[in-house]
Design a protein around this motif. Sequence first.
Motif, PDB file in Angstrom:
ATOM      1  N   ARG A 106       0.828  -1.208   0.000  1.00  0.00           N
ATOM      2  CA  ARG A 106       0.000   0.000   0.000  1.00  0.00           C
ATOM      3  C   ARG A 106       0.859   1.253   0.000  1.00  0.00           C
ATOM      4  NH1 ARG A 106      -4.610   0.156   4.086  1.00  0.00           N
ATOM      5  NH2 ARG A 106      -5.366   1.697   2.608  1.00  0.00           N
ATOM      6  N   LYS A 107       1.972   1.224   0.705  1.00  0.00           N
ATOM      7  CA  LYS A 107       2.883   2.367   0.692  1.00  0.00           C
ATOM      8  C   LYS A 107       3.536   2.537  -0.670  1.00  0.00           C
ATOM      9  CE  LYS A 107       3.919   2.493   5.609  1.00  0.00           C
ATOM     10  NZ  LYS A 107       4.969   2.354   6.642  1.00  0.00           N
ATOM     11  N   ASN A 156       1.796   2.247  -3.295  1.00  0.00           N
ATOM     12  CA  ASN A 156       0.612   2.607  -4.082  1.00  0.00           C
ATOM     13  C   ASN A 156       0.068   1.456  -4.913  1.00  0.00           C
ATOM     14  OD1 ASN A 156       0.439   5.321  -3.167  1.00  0.00           O
ATOM     15  ND2 ASN A 156       2.160   5.825  -4.510  1.00  0.00           N
ATOM     16  N   LYS A 157       0.212   0.238  -4.411  1.00  0.00           N
ATOM     17  CA  LYS A 157      -0.398  -0.929  -5.055  1.00  0.00           C
ATOM     18  C   LYS A 157      -1.845  -1.013  -4.584  1.00  0.00           C
ATOM     19  CE  LYS A 157       3.567  -2.590  -6.721  1.00  0.00           C
ATOM     20  NZ  LYS A 157       3.915  -3.437  -7.813  1.00  0.00           N
ATOM     21  N   PRO A 158      -2.770  -1.437  -5.447  1.00  0.00           N
ATOM     22  CA  PRO A 158      -4.199  -1.445  -5.097  1.00  0.00           C
ATOM     23  C   PRO A 158      -4.629  -2.645  -4.252  1.00  0.00           C
ATOM     24  CG  PRO A 158      -3.905  -2.213  -7.331  1.00  0.00           C
ATOM     25  CD  PRO A 158      -2.532  -1.825  -6.830  1.00  0.00           C
TER      26      PRO A 158
END
Length: 158
Positions: A139-140, A142-144
Amino acid sequence: MAYVPFPSTSSNADESYSLDEIVYRSNSGGLLDVQHDLDALKAFPGSYWRNLFDSRVGKTTWPYGSGVWSKKEWVLPEISSDDIVSAFEGNSNLFWAERFGKQFLEMTDLWVKHCGNSHTWSFKDLGMTVLVSQVNRLRKMNKPVFGVGCASTSVIFY
């Protein structure tokens, strides 16, 4: 470390995925397994690993107080300590099972681990700390990733 098809067959031997990819099934349609980089681990002798891991037992230094993350180099070496989500799971006691070992297994010195005998009451937490930490990392990046789940009676939404 990488994801590889499980079980590995000659038809998918070249198939490999980064742990930073969100992949649910291999191209060949099978489930995935984590494969460790054994050559990287063999770069250091067993005595090095034993001394390193022993030096972390019983410490409260983040994240090495966890029974899982005290062996971070073997679990998920690429993760930053800032991305780890942990309740310091693991490090539960070993119980001597002398009678059981002698009577059923012909062993004179058997010790067993009951992972449910911990402050979290669940062996699943040993694996879930790795999953949730990797999701935190993704998530850090920027993966969904919108949520994670565990195949059990509990589901964690993150």
